[in-house]
Enzyme design. Structure first.
Site, PDB file in Angstrom:
ATOM      1  N   LYS A   1       0.840  -1.204   0.000  1.00  0.00           N
ATOM      2  CA  LYS A   1       0.000   0.000   0.000  1.00  0.00           C
ATOM      3  C   LYS A   1       0.876   1.256   0.000  1.00  0.00           C
ATOM      4  O   LYS A   1       0.681   2.166  -0.799  1.00  0.00           O
ATOM      5  CB  LYS A   1      -0.904   0.005   1.248  1.00  0.00           C
ATOM      6  CG  LYS A   1      -1.624   1.315   1.479  1.00  0.00           C
ATOM      7  CD  LYS A   1      -2.518   1.268   2.696  1.00  0.00           C
ATOM      8  CE  LYS A   1      -1.875   1.707   3.984  1.00  0.00           C
ATOM      9  NZ  LYS A   1      -1.542   3.137   4.089  1.00  0.00           N
ATOM     10  N   ASN A   2       1.871   1.281   0.900  1.00  0.00           N
ATOM     11  CA  ASN A   2       2.687   2.487   1.018  1.00  0.00           C
ATOM     12  C   ASN A   2       3.705   2.619  -0.113  1.00  0.00           C
ATOM     13  O   ASN A   2       4.412   3.615  -0.194  1.00  0.00           O
ATOM     14  CB  ASN A   2       3.410   2.517   2.378  1.00  0.00           C
ATOM     15  CG  ASN A   2       2.427   2.763   3.510  1.00  0.00           C
ATOM     16  OD1 ASN A   2       1.249   3.050   3.278  1.00  0.00           O
ATOM     17  ND2 ASN A   2       2.899   2.637   4.742  1.00  0.00           N
TER      18      ASN A   2
ATOM     19  N   CYS B   1      -5.412  12.817  12.421  1.00  0.00           N
ATOM     20  CA  CYS B   1      -6.093  11.609  11.987  1.00  0.00           C
ATOM     21  C   CYS B   1      -6.169  10.689  13.188  1.00  0.00           C
ATOM     22  O   CYS B   1      -5.775  11.054  14.289  1.00  0.00           O
ATOM     23  CB  CYS B   1      -5.369  10.935  10.840  1.00  0.00           C
ATOM     24  SG  CYS B   1      -3.883  10.099  11.364  1.00  0.00           S
TER      25      CYS B   1
ATOM     26  N   ARG C   1      -0.160  14.361  13.267  1.00  0.00           N
ATOM     27  CA  ARG C   1       0.455  14.213  11.944  1.00  0.00           C
ATOM     28  C   ARG C   1       0.629  15.546  11.212  1.00  0.00           C
ATOM     29  O   ARG C   1      -0.028  15.823  10.196  1.00  0.00           O
ATOM     30  CB  ARG C   1      -0.324  13.214  11.095  1.00  0.00           C
ATOM     31  CG  ARG C   1      -0.335  11.853  11.725  1.00  0.00           C
ATOM     32  CD  ARG C   1      -0.937  10.811  10.861  1.00  0.00           C
ATOM     33  NE  ARG C   1       0.019  10.224   9.940  1.00  0.00           N
ATOM     34  CZ  ARG C   1      -0.248   9.148   9.206  1.00  0.00           C
ATOM     35  NH1 ARG C   1      -1.405   8.567   9.269  1.00  0.00           N
ATOM     36  NH2 ARG C   1       0.663   8.669   8.393  1.00  0.00           N
ATOM     37  N   PRO C   2       1.535  16.382  11.700  1.00  0.00           N
ATOM     38  CA  PRO C   2       1.772  17.681  11.043  1.00  0.00           C
ATOM     39  C   PRO C   2       2.456  17.510   9.680  1.00  0.00           C
ATOM     40  O   PRO C   2       2.970  16.431   9.368  1.00  0.00           O
ATOM     41  CB  PRO C   2       2.719  18.386  12.015  1.00  0.00           C
ATOM     42  CG  PRO C   2       3.385  17.294  12.791  1.00  0.00           C
ATOM     43  CD  PRO C   2       2.421  16.155  12.848  1.00  0.00           C
TER      44      PRO C   2
ATOM     45  N   ASP D   1       4.052   0.649  11.968  1.00  0.00           N
ATOM     46  CA  ASP D   1       2.855   0.000  11.413  1.00  0.00           C
ATOM     47  C   ASP D   1       2.726  -1.456  11.868  1.00  0.00           C
ATOM     48  O   ASP D   1       1.637  -2.033  11.791  1.00  0.00           O
ATOM     49  CB  ASP D   1       2.872   0.069   9.876  1.00  0.00           C
ATOM     50  CG  ASP D   1       2.658   1.485   9.368  1.00  0.00           C
ATOM     51  OD1 ASP D   1       2.287   2.357  10.164  1.00  0.00           O
ATOM     52  OD2 ASP D   1       2.868   1.727   8.165  1.00  0.00           O
TER      53      ASP D   1
ATOM     54  N   ARG E   1      -8.662  -0.623   4.124  1.00  0.00           N
ATOM     55  CA  ARG E   1      -7.794   0.430   3.573  1.00  0.00           C
ATOM     56  C   ARG E   1      -6.446  -0.157   3.152  1.00  0.00           C
ATOM     57  O   ARG E   1      -5.800   0.364   2.248  1.00  0.00           O
ATOM     58  CB  ARG E   1      -7.545   1.519   4.623  1.00  0.00           C
ATOM     59  CG  ARG E   1      -8.758   2.336   4.973  1.00  0.00           C
ATOM     60  CD  ARG E   1      -8.394   3.430   5.935  1.00  0.00           C
ATOM     61  NE  ARG E   1      -7.304   4.220   5.369  1.00  0.00           N
ATOM     62  CZ  ARG E   1      -6.685   5.205   5.984  1.00  0.00           C
ATOM     63  NH1 ARG E   1      -7.047   5.546   7.196  1.00  0.00           N
ATOM     64  NH2 ARG E   1      -5.708   5.852   5.403  1.00  0.00           N
TER      65      ARG E   1
END
Ligand code: UD1
Length: 418
Positions: A22-23, A116, A121-122, A307, A399
């Site tokens: 995915k990433n 999120c 998460r800047p 993750d 997702r």
């Protein structure tokens, strides 16, 4: 709302092929904008995050369609510069379209990604690097507009090796004439995959996988036909191995990249699994009961990936002894902890630290996925639990996992959608 039901206490056994990352695929989809031509993404995973990226591309005027498991992206017709707030909210990582939109269109209008489910998460590192290269940001309400005033290749030292910021810089830098050097760049395998795609488009990028990446910008963008097959998903691979370990089973992975998974494989060995690697195959033989891992600390690659942390948290919930976890990346990544505690594990959370006392008596419960990997962790716990675990909000799991129910069923799990 979708639900996954797991009937636990079955030993998993079998051989499966690992899906595409995915990433890996998401930044490549963003990078297709750099090409006024056609990209074929082979073995593109059918994930809801990929669907969101397709909607972003279509919203920008691209034509996208599936041919079997290949995704065909025709970016010759792209003219748009804006990504809607609705899509940005669906997938925070839509922010990686920023660099390629600036490179191709000279402008991008995106919605503030904001916080999120994992925390704040800047995007300050993305913004300050792109500003140094010549982008000018303004914001009104939720919308951030960004315009290219000049294209300056330069040296950028990142305060943290941010994956997304490294990707955004690479994507914009290819349009800046001269050499851009990223110092303290992210070293994740997905960055090397993006480098491979950019080089296939005719750019000259080197150093990915090391802390210094060099991009030779040409000042002009290609119009070409290119095929790309992104790398296998090391986090999905970790999930299937943990499923084997948590059930005392035997799982063989095909089409894996063990060299991307050293920290994960080391942690599995420490918890008592036997691991055999042969080429692109990894075989795990799980112990009758996993041992507690003394301490797991998440870190940028090649460290232990954030993750995979929830997956090992679930493993710790059945392990013999106490596991300590330090989560250094995201501030809200133990959301599944209370659910695991209700299932019977001893769970103590304080800030970025967790201590988990494993039990042999996890019991199935109705639980709720709060984020993608946390949801996968609850499914893993369900595999080890007595009775039925019903995981609500399972759409969050979709997702990042292609057919999670089918994959686990192939390994012999009793699991279905409700
Ligand atoms: C990517 C991955 C995500 C993974 C994460 C860390 C994708 C689509 N997502 O996310 O699955 O968990 O890497 O491996 O590839 N940070 C800042 N300012 C910034 C950017 C980041 O402070 O401008 C901080 C973040 O809050 C976090 C750390 O840097 O603490 C790492 O974040 P980053 O590497 O940027 O993660 P993402 O690219 O968002």
């Amino acid at each position: 709302m979708s639900r996954i039901v797991v009937e636990g206490r079955r030993r998993l056994e079998g051989s499966i092929s690992v899906q595409t990352a995915k990433n890996g695929v998401l930044p490549v989809l963003a990078a297709t904008i750099l090409n006024s031509g056609v990209t074929v993404i082979e073995k593109c995973p059918k994930l809801t995050d990929v669907d969101v990226a397709i909607s972003v591309l279509e919203g920008l005027g691209c034509r996208v369609h599936w041919e079997g498991d290949s995704l065909i992206v025709d970016t010759s017709t792209a003219t748009g510069t804006a990504i809607s707030c609705e899509l940005m909210h669906k997938m925070r990582s839509s922010v990686i379209f920023l660099g390629s939109l600036l490179a191709r269109m000279g402008r991008a209008d995106i919605c503030l990604p904001g916080g999120c489910e994992l925390g704040a998460r800047p995007i300050d590192i993305h913004v300050s690097a792109l500003e140094k290269m010549g982008a000018k940001f303004t914001s009104e309400d939720e919308i951030i507009s960004c315009v290219v005033t000049r294209r300056t290749a330069c040296e950028l030292v990142l305060p943290k090796p941010s994956v997304g910021a490294t990707e955004n810089i690479m994507l914009f830098a290819v349009s800046c004439k001269g050499t851009t050097r990223i110092i303290n760049a992210a070293k994740e395998p997905e960055i090397a995959d993006l480098q491979d795609y950019l080089n296939a488009l005719g750019f000259r990028v080197k150093g990915a996988g090391s802390p210094v990446i060099e991009i030779q910008g040409k000042g002009e963008l290609p119009a070409t036909y290119v095929r790309h097959r992104p790398i296998p998903d090391r986090i999905a691979a970790a999930t299937w191995l943990c499923a084997g370990a948590i059930t005392g089973g035997t799982v063989e992975l095909r089409s894996a990249r063990p060299e991307h998974m050293k920290a994960i494989l080391d942690a599995l060995k420490e918890s008592g699994s036997s691991i055999y690697v042969q080429g692109d195959r990894i075989t795990l033989i799980g112990p009758p009961r996993p041992k507690a891992i003394r301490r797991l600390t998440t870190a940028p690659f090649p460290g232990f990936p954030t993750d995979a942390q929830p997956l090992f948290f679930a493993l710790a919930a059945v392990a013999d002894g106490r596991t300590f976890i330090e989560e250094t990346m995201f501030e809200n990544r133990f959301s599944f902890g209370p659910d695991l505690a209700r299932m019977g594990a001893g769970v103590f959370i304080r800030g970025k630290f967790a201590a988990i006392d494993g039990t042999t008596k996890l019991t199935g419960q109705p639980v709720v996925a709060k984020d993608l990997r946390g949801g996968a962790a609850l499914v893993l716990a369900g595999l080890a639990a007595e009775g039925q675990t019903i995981v609500d909000q399972a759409e969050l799991i979709d997702r990042g996992y292609e057919h999670i129910v089918n994959t686990l069923s192939l390994l012999g799990a009793s699991v279905w959608r409700d």
